[in-house]
Design a protein around this motif. Structure first.
Motif, mmCIF file in Angstrom:
data_model
loop_
_atom_site.group_PDB
_atom_site.id
_atom_site.type_symbol
_atom_site.label_atom_id
_atom_site.label_comp_id
_atom_site.label_asym_id
_atom_site.label_seq_id
_atom_site.Cartn_x
_atom_site.Cartn_y
_atom_site.Cartn_z
ATOM 1 N N ASP A 58 0.840 -1.199 0.000
ATOM 2 C CA ASP A 58 0.000 0.000 0.000
ATOM 3 C C ASP A 58 0.871 1.243 0.000
ATOM 4 O OD1 ASP A 58 -1.237 2.288 1.661
ATOM 5 O OD2 ASP A 58 -3.012 1.120 1.146
ATOM 6 N N SER A 59 1.718 1.350 1.012
ATOM 7 C CA SER A 59 2.584 2.527 1.151
ATOM 8 C C SER A 59 3.593 2.260 2.255
ATOM 9 C CB SER A 59 1.750 3.776 1.491
ATOM 10 O OG SER A 59 1.034 3.571 2.708
ATOM 11 N N GLY A 60 4.511 3.198 2.430
ATOM 12 C CA GLY A 60 5.443 3.097 3.543
ATOM 13 C C GLY A 60 6.885 3.035 3.114
ATOM 14 N N ASP A 61 7.751 3.508 4.014
ATOM 15 C CA ASP A 61 9.189 3.499 3.756
ATOM 16 C C ASP A 61 9.930 2.841 4.913
ATOM 17 O OD1 ASP A 61 11.551 3.911 2.478
ATOM 18 O OD2 ASP A 61 11.747 6.019 3.047
ATOM 19 N N SER A 62 9.920 3.471 6.079
ATOM 20 C CA SER A 62 10.591 2.854 7.228
ATOM 21 C C SER A 62 9.838 1.612 7.699
ATOM 22 C CB SER A 62 10.711 3.859 8.379
ATOM 23 O OG SER A 62 9.443 4.351 8.743
ATOM 24 N N ALA B 143 7.162 4.799 -8.969
ATOM 25 C CA ALA B 143 8.015 5.182 -7.838
ATOM 26 C C ALA B 143 8.006 4.092 -6.767
ATOM 27 C CB ALA B 143 7.539 6.508 -7.254
ATOM 28 N N LYS B 144 6.866 3.466 -6.571
ATOM 29 C CA LYS B 144 6.788 2.370 -5.600
ATOM 30 C C LYS B 144 7.601 1.170 -6.081
ATOM 31 C CE LYS B 144 2.295 3.563 -3.549
ATOM 32 N NZ LYS B 144 0.918 3.105 -3.242
ATOM 33 N N LYS B 145 7.509 0.863 -7.372
ATOM 34 C CA LYS B 145 8.316 -0.233 -7.927
ATOM 35 C C LYS B 145 9.805 0.050 -7.762
ATOM 36 C CE LYS B 145 5.183 -1.955 -11.530
ATOM 37 N NZ LYS B 145 5.009 -2.152 -12.990
#
Length: 336
Positions: free
Chosen positions: A220-224, A283-285
């Motif tokens: 879905d989303s997220g980085d850390s 960008a997510k890929k």
């Protein structure tokens, strides 16, 4: 903040006009709103009073709601799919464009806010019913909690995805559509919509017969940390019906946060990316492909990605097509 509003006079003036569209296109069996009795009087609407228990709130409708505000895209699309655009006094919070077949009807509805309207703006639309898709639609801190709206004379409904006791699946999708149909006296339309959804899903299941499921991680989303689909919501059911196995299905939440280390440990064979908001799919890929820690994850190593709009991964009319679309991405050979 609360304020007294006179609603009776307005309802009396607009009631007949708002009920005409349903009467004109009724198909019998309680579908079509109020009927005219001999002598020109309005008879009691078929199927009313109607009582429903929704997410801990028991509500009795003596007649179909007349001025509705929908909060969140999937509730708006359910209303439009049931032919109820003339009941919409306002709408709010799209994740993306409405489905093409509803675009014309959607443009006839007033948009109250890009996201959620303030309590004052909501009251300004003079609704007698508010239909929320996410629990956040009835945020207490913003003054929109269901009890506060009830005190203002406004009935409410929350999508059952956010209060179902167990997992949300096709049965709950059918329940949502049928209960909304009953609330507005269009049970036949709701039943037709449910049957169409079931037929689409069954056709996809037939295509996948004999296909081994792929293990799937939903990004879905997220980085850390990572926001993903848990095992409780319709998103998990979509993955399952599409020939996948959600690697976080053991989490009893609709959405949940996990660590990258957990993803590495569970070794998903495919990654489903939810498309919405300000971060493009590419960008997510890129973030997934360039993370050194993920290089041994089979889905990343093999660049096996699938994409679903977020608006297709919630309890709404898009679910059957979402199942078909995702199945075709996960198992293209089965759809040749």
């Amino acid at each position: 903040m609360s304020r007294r509003r006179s609603r009776g006079a307005l309802r009396a003036l607009i009631s007949a006009a708002l009920l005409l569209p349903l009467a004109a296109c009724g198909t019998g069996g309680g579908d079509g709103g109020d009927a005219k009795a001999p002598g020109g009087a309005t008879a009691k609407a078929a199927g009313f009073p109607y009582t429903v228990d929704n997410c801990g709130v028991r509500t009795t409708f003596k007649a179909p709601p007349e001025r509705v505000v929908t909060m969140n895209q999937h509730t708006t699309e359910i209303m439009l799919a049931l032919g109820l655009k003339d009941r919409l006094a306002g709408t709010a919070y799209l994740d993306d464009k409405v489905l093409p077949q509803y675009e014309k009807d959607y443009k006839s509805v007033k948009v109250l806010a890009k996201e959620y309207p303030s309590y004052e703006t909501l009251l300004g639309a003079n609704p007698d019913f508010v239909y929320g898709g996410y629990a956040s639609a009835f945020d207490k801190g913003e003054g929109r909690e269901r009890a506060a709206l009830e005190k203002s004379g406004i009935k409410t409904r929350l999508s059952i995805e956010y209060c179902a006791g167990g997992r949300t699946g096709v049965q709950q999708l059918a329940q949502e559509i049928r209960e909304v149909g009953a609330t507005f006296g269009v049970r036949d339309r709701a039943e037709a919509l449910v049957k169409k959804a079931e037929a689409t899903i069954d056709a996809t299941k037939d295509k996948l017969r004999g296909t081994a499921p792929a293990s799937v991680f939903v990004y879905d989303s997220g980085d850390s940390s990572v926001h993903t689909a848990g095992g409780k919501g319709i998103g998990n059911e979509i993955v399952s019906l599409a020939g996948g196995r959600n690697v976080f299905a053991d989490t009893a939440k609709t959405f949940t946060d996990v660590s990258w280390e957990q993803i590495v440990e569970r070794k998903p064979e495919a990654i489903v990316i939810y498309d919405y908001g300000g971060t493009p799919v590419e960008a997510k890929k890129k973030r997934l492909l360039e993370d050194p820690a993920l290089q041994d994850v089979p889905a990343v190593r093999n660049k096996r990605f699938a994409v679903l709009p977020l608006s297709s991964a919630v309890l709404g009319v898009r679910v059957p097509d979402a199942v078909r679309s995702l199945a075709g991405q996960l198992h293209p050979d089965a759809f040749k």
